[in-house]
Design a protein around this motif. Structure first.
Motif, mmCIF file in Angstrom:
data_model
loop_
_atom_site.group_PDB
_atom_site.id
_atom_site.type_symbol
_atom_site.label_atom_id
_atom_site.label_comp_id
_atom_site.label_asym_id
_atom_site.label_seq_id
_atom_site.Cartn_x
_atom_site.Cartn_y
_atom_site.Cartn_z
ATOM 1 N N HIS A 108 0.832 -1.203 0.000
ATOM 2 C CA HIS A 108 0.000 0.000 0.000
ATOM 3 C C HIS A 108 0.869 1.257 0.000
ATOM 4 O O HIS A 108 1.920 1.308 0.638
ATOM 5 C CB HIS A 108 -0.916 -0.008 1.228
ATOM 6 N N THR A 109 0.415 2.273 -0.706
ATOM 7 C CA THR A 109 1.177 3.520 -0.811
ATOM 8 C C THR A 109 1.519 4.096 0.556
ATOM 9 O O THR A 109 2.650 4.541 0.788
ATOM 10 C CB THR A 109 0.376 4.555 -1.627
ATOM 11 N N TRP A 110 0.556 4.096 1.476
ATOM 12 C CA TRP A 110 0.823 4.683 2.788
ATOM 13 C C TRP A 110 1.856 3.880 3.566
ATOM 14 O O TRP A 110 2.575 4.432 4.395
ATOM 15 C CB TRP A 110 -0.474 4.811 3.585
ATOM 16 N N THR A 111 1.949 2.583 3.312
ATOM 17 C CA THR A 111 2.997 1.777 3.942
ATOM 18 C C THR A 111 4.365 2.237 3.461
ATOM 19 O O THR A 111 5.315 2.347 4.247
ATOM 20 C CB THR A 111 2.800 0.284 3.620
ATOM 21 N N LYS A 112 4.474 2.520 2.172
ATOM 22 C CA LYS A 112 5.736 3.018 1.612
ATOM 23 C C LYS A 112 6.056 4.409 2.163
ATOM 24 O O LYS A 112 7.216 4.717 2.456
ATOM 25 C CB LYS A 112 5.662 3.059 0.083
ATOM 26 N N TYR A 113 5.034 5.242 2.323
ATOM 27 C CA TYR A 113 5.252 6.563 2.915
ATOM 28 C C TYR A 113 5.772 6.427 4.342
ATOM 29 O O TYR A 113 6.631 7.199 4.783
ATOM 30 C CB TYR A 113 3.948 7.363 2.940
ATOM 31 N N ASN A 117 9.299 7.764 5.726
ATOM 32 C CA ASN A 117 9.336 8.670 6.871
ATOM 33 C C ASN A 117 10.347 8.200 7.918
ATOM 34 O O ASN A 117 11.105 8.998 8.480
ATOM 35 C CB ASN A 117 7.946 8.768 7.494
ATOM 36 N N LYS A 118 10.367 6.896 8.171
ATOM 37 C CA LYS A 118 11.325 6.341 9.134
ATOM 38 C C LYS A 118 12.758 6.566 8.668
ATOM 39 O O LYS A 118 13.648 6.867 9.468
ATOM 40 C CB LYS A 118 11.071 4.846 9.322
ATOM 41 N N LEU A 119 12.977 6.426 7.367
ATOM 42 C CA LEU A 119 14.320 6.618 6.818
ATOM 43 C C LEU A 119 14.748 8.082 6.897
ATOM 44 O O LEU A 119 15.904 8.384 7.203
ATOM 45 C CB LEU A 119 14.353 6.144 5.364
ATOM 46 N N ILE A 120 13.826 8.984 6.643
ATOM 47 C CA ILE A 120 14.152 10.414 6.677
ATOM 48 C C ILE A 120 14.473 10.872 8.088
ATOM 49 O O ILE A 120 15.448 11.593 8.325
ATOM 50 C CB ILE A 120 12.987 11.248 6.102
ATOM 51 N N PHE A 121 13.661 10.432 9.040
ATOM 52 C CA PHE A 121 13.810 10.915 10.412
ATOM 53 C C PHE A 121 14.540 9.929 11.322
ATOM 54 O O PHE A 121 14.621 10.138 12.534
ATOM 55 C CB PHE A 121 12.435 11.258 10.989
ATOM 56 N N LYS A 204 12.388 6.142 -11.145
ATOM 57 C CA LYS A 204 12.483 7.555 -11.527
ATOM 58 C C LYS A 204 12.927 8.381 -10.331
ATOM 59 O O LYS A 204 12.412 8.229 -9.224
ATOM 60 C CB LYS A 204 11.124 8.048 -12.026
ATOM 61 N N LEU A 205 13.887 9.257 -10.543
ATOM 62 C CA LEU A 205 14.396 10.087 -9.451
ATOM 63 C C LEU A 205 15.026 11.344 -10.061
ATOM 64 O O LEU A 205 16.217 11.396 -10.341
ATOM 65 C CB LEU A 205 15.421 9.312 -8.619
ATOM 66 N N VAL A 206 14.182 12.343 -10.272
ATOM 67 C CA VAL A 206 14.614 13.588 -10.905
ATOM 68 C C VAL A 206 14.456 14.724 -9.902
ATOM 69 O O VAL A 206 13.409 14.862 -9.270
ATOM 70 C CB VAL A 206 13.791 13.885 -12.175
ATOM 71 N N VAL A 207 15.498 15.526 -9.761
ATOM 72 C CA VAL A 207 15.513 16.594 -8.760
ATOM 73 C C VAL A 207 15.373 17.960 -9.431
ATOM 74 O O VAL A 207 16.071 18.267 -10.399
ATOM 75 C CB VAL A 207 16.819 16.557 -7.936
ATOM 76 N N VAL A 225 7.930 -1.386 -4.861
ATOM 77 C CA VAL A 225 8.990 -0.404 -4.609
ATOM 78 C C VAL A 225 9.936 -0.937 -3.529
ATOM 79 O O VAL A 225 9.510 -1.342 -2.452
ATOM 80 C CB VAL A 225 8.388 0.943 -4.158
ATOM 81 N N LYS A 226 11.228 -0.935 -3.835
ATOM 82 C CA LYS A 226 12.222 -1.493 -2.918
ATOM 83 C C LYS A 226 12.664 -0.459 -1.878
ATOM 84 O O LYS A 226 12.695 0.740 -2.148
ATOM 85 C CB LYS A 226 13.436 -1.982 -3.710
ATOM 86 N N ASN A 227 13.038 -0.960 -0.709
ATOM 87 C CA ASN A 227 13.513 -0.068 0.349
ATOM 88 C C ASN A 227 14.777 0.679 -0.064
ATOM 89 O O ASN A 227 15.018 1.807 0.375
ATOM 90 C CB ASN A 227 13.771 -0.862 1.631
ATOM 91 N N GLU A 228 15.587 0.053 -0.910
ATOM 92 C CA GLU A 228 16.809 0.706 -1.379
ATOM 93 C C GLU A 228 16.475 1.993 -2.142
ATOM 94 O O GLU A 228 17.178 3.006 -2.017
ATOM 95 C CB GLU A 228 17.590 -0.241 -2.288
ATOM 96 N N TYR A 229 15.409 1.939 -2.925
ATOM 97 C CA TYR A 229 14.958 3.120 -3.668
ATOM 98 C C TYR A 229 14.461 4.199 -2.708
ATOM 99 O O TYR A 229 14.774 5.385 -2.861
ATOM 100 C CB TYR A 229 13.849 2.700 -4.628
ATOM 101 N N LEU A 230 13.717 3.780 -1.690
ATOM 102 C CA LEU A 230 13.240 4.728 -0.684
ATOM 103 C C LEU A 230 14.412 5.351 0.074
ATOM 104 O O LEU A 230 14.373 6.533 0.437
ATOM 105 C CB LEU A 230 12.288 4.026 0.288
ATOM 106 N N GLU A 231 15.457 4.577 0.292
ATOM 107 C CA GLU A 231 16.659 5.098 0.959
ATOM 108 C C GLU A 231 17.324 6.180 0.110
ATOM 109 O O GLU A 231 17.799 7.195 0.634
ATOM 110 C CB GLU A 231 17.644 3.958 1.229
ATOM 111 N N ARG A 232 17.359 5.969 -1.194
ATOM 112 C CA ARG A 232 17.947 6.965 -2.092
ATOM 113 C C ARG A 232 17.159 8.274 -2.030
ATOM 114 O O ARG A 232 17.742 9.362 -1.994
ATOM 115 C CB ARG A 232 17.975 6.437 -3.528
#
Length: 241
Positions: A108-113, A117-121, A204-207, A225-232
């Motif tokens: 689910h999208t919110w699970t990925k969010y 969030n955990k990775l950011i903070f 996709k990862l465009v800044v 979506v892989k956690n590695e991508y979320l880490e990036r």
């Protein structure tokens, strides 16, 4: 408690919503002026593709779309802080701050969010819903659908809505909608310039940047979506927070 930009957005959304629903043909239609969920004073805005439910579910459509601006007006007019008190009785829906309690499925999208969030903070023991406290989430497409069938989003009513200054008041914008908006449209809506492309296959990862914030255009954050991508993504966010 609420910024002038957010209050202005809420006021305009309510006026436009009333005009939209004054047409009897729109009574059971999604709200083009749907605002979003979470903490309106946060530093992170996440814009997904669209809500993932069938619009024929009229109760869910009412809670999550049609009444969304009205709910925000109730809280801003009364200066209520973020809370978990139910807006409606006899429903699983809670309110515009934290719409639902309990975990969603892993894809689910919110699970990925939540993972992002955990990775950011750098938090480990937070509750699933805590990303609503540290970010504000909305959608590019206001029409809910279980399947994303749009390749290039062109609804001018919604695009004009997204140009409101509130949506450009965040430190970081994560545009998690893949190619829904092309580069030219992204730069036009958010007043940013293309900075660098860090994309990989299916990631996709465009800044984009301007003097006030960065915008990260990513793929839809759901399913495989892989956690590695979320880490990036999180590393870029943390660099600018």
């Amino acid at each position: 408690m609420y910024t002038e930009k957010f209050i202005d957005l809420v006021e305009k959304s309510n006026i436009n919503s009333k005009n939209f629903y004054s047409n009897i043909l729109n009574i059971e239609e999604p709200n083009p002026y749907y605002i979003g969920y979470g903490n309106p004073n946060s530093k992170i805005l996440i814009l997904g593709k669209e809500k993932g439910f069938d619009k024929s579910n009229l109760l869910q459509l009412k809670y999550e779309s049609i009444d969304n601006p009205m709910q925000w007006k109730y809280y801003t007019d009364n200066l209520f802080p973020m809370n978990t008190k139910k807006f409606y009785e006899n429903t699983n829906y809670v309110n515009v701050f934290i719409p639902y309690r309990g975990k969603q499925k892993s894809g689910h999208t919110w699970t990925k969010y939540s993972i992002l969030n955990k990775l950011i903070f750098s938090t480990k023991n937070e509750e699933y819903q805590d990303f609503f406290k540290t970010s504000f989430i909305s959608e590019i497409n206001y029409k809910p659908s279980k399947l994303s069938n749009i390749k290039n989003f062109k609804d001018e009513k919604r695009i004009e809505f997204l140009k409101h200054s509130y949506f450009k008041s965040f430190k970081v914008i994560i545009l998690a909608c893949g190619d829904y908006l092309n580069s030219v449209k992204i730069q036009e809506i958010f007043n940013v310039k293309l900075c660098e492309n860090k994309s990989k296959s299916r990631e996709k990862l465009v800044v984009y940047k301007n003097n006030n914030f960065i915008l990260i255009n990513a793929r839809q954050l759901s399913m495989d979506v892989k956690n590695e991508y979320l880490e990036r993504i999180s590393e870029i966010v943390k660099h600018y927070m």
